[in-house]
Design a protein around this motif. Structure first.
Motif, PDB file in Angstrom:
ATOM      1  N   LYS A  44      45.765  -3.976 -97.495  1.00 26.01           N
ATOM      2  CA  LYS A  44      45.796  -2.555 -97.794  1.00 26.01           C
ATOM      3  C   LYS A  44      45.755  -1.718 -96.516  1.00 26.01           C
ATOM      4  CE  LYS A  44      45.487  -2.861-102.371  1.00 26.01           C
ATOM      5  NZ  LYS A  44      46.543  -2.371-103.287  1.00 26.01           N
TER       6      LYS A  44
ATOM      7  N   THR B  24      47.203   5.349 -99.834  1.00 29.31           N
ATOM      8  CA  THR B  24      46.978   3.907 -99.846  1.00 29.31           C
ATOM      9  C   THR B  24      48.315   3.185 -99.945  1.00 29.31           C
ATOM     10  OG1 THR B  24      44.864   4.210-100.977  1.00 29.31           O
ATOM     11  CG2 THR B  24      45.808   2.004-101.010  1.00 29.31           C
TER      12      THR B  24
ATOM     13  N   ASP C 203      50.105  -0.760-100.130  1.00 33.85           N
ATOM     14  CA  ASP C 203      49.974  -2.207-100.289  1.00 33.85           C
ATOM     15  C   ASP C 203      51.051  -2.860 -99.439  1.00 33.85           C
ATOM     16  OD1 ASP C 203      49.802  -4.833-101.022  1.00 33.85           O
ATOM     17  OD2 ASP C 203      49.701  -4.458-103.174  1.00 33.85           O
TER      18      ASP C 203
END
Length: 213
Positions: free
Chosen positions: A97, A108, A110
């Motif tokens: 992350k 955020t 991924d």
């Protein structure tokens, strides 16, 4: 948009042209010995804490932008790069992350879903300790001596990285075999230099440092 943000942070963390005329390229045997010593030191590093000064110069501007901040690293794939002046901005890499925090919001990302982000994350983590010297799937490495410093020229092998920058340069304090400066030359001619100060290794770091909360 997220890709542009993370690439901006990556470029801001490492960048500049090196004045190579004062450097001496070492022999292959010397390079092997230097890389082995750096890798041994890197393997023993569990955590790093330091402050930094970043000077960025854009090719189309005469002025230089100077920023200051702090950095935290641990060997569980976690890194916090925090700007404290002239503005506040935080970049956190925690395993798969990425958290990008500004005064207004937190984004955020991924990185598992994007190969380019994975490469950037790996290079960022490896450059902090010097492990990039043995990660030869990404770079061709040439070692130089510059006074009391060792300097590694890392030339990207992969096409996606070649599109972003020409090379990364790692400066090492030869007595400690640790990174003291990280530089890169961008494809567009922009340059930045990051100087690390007050480096402390293997001291305790609060888990909350690597949290977006």
């Amino acid at each position: 948009m997220m890709k542009k943000i993370i690439l901006f942070v990556f470029f801001s963390m490492m960048v500049v042209a090196i004045h190579a005329q004062s450097m001496r390229e070492v022999s292959s045997a010397q390079q092997k010995s230097m890389v082995n010593k750096i890798n041994t030191t890197a393997t023993a590093i569990r955590t790093i804490q330091c402050s930094f000064v970043q000077t960025k110069k854009m090719s189309f501007l005469n002025d230089k932008m100077v920023s200051r901040g702090v950095m935290y690293y641990d060997n569980h794939s976690r890194l916090r790069w925090e700007y404290t002046s002239p503005y506040k901005y935080i970049f956190i890499l925690n395993n798969n992350k990425v958290y990008i925090k500004s005064a207004r919001k937190t984004n955020t990302i991924d990185i598992k879903s994007n190969r380019l982000f994975q490469s950037i994350a790996r290079i960022m983590m490896n450059s902090v300790t010097g492990r990039s010297l043995t990660d030869n799937g990404d770079f061709t490495v040439k070692m130089y001596v510059n006074g009391d410093e060792w300097v590694a020229f890392l030339t990207p092998k992969r096409s996606d990285m070649k599109k972003m920058f020409k090379s990364i340069h790692l400066y090492f304090d030869s007595s400690r075999s640790m990174v003291s400066k990280v530089e890169m030359l961008e494809k567009n001619g922009d340059s930045t230099v990051i100087l690390l100060h007050g480096v402390k290794t293997n001291t305790g770091i609060n888990e909350k440092v690597f949290s977006a909360n």
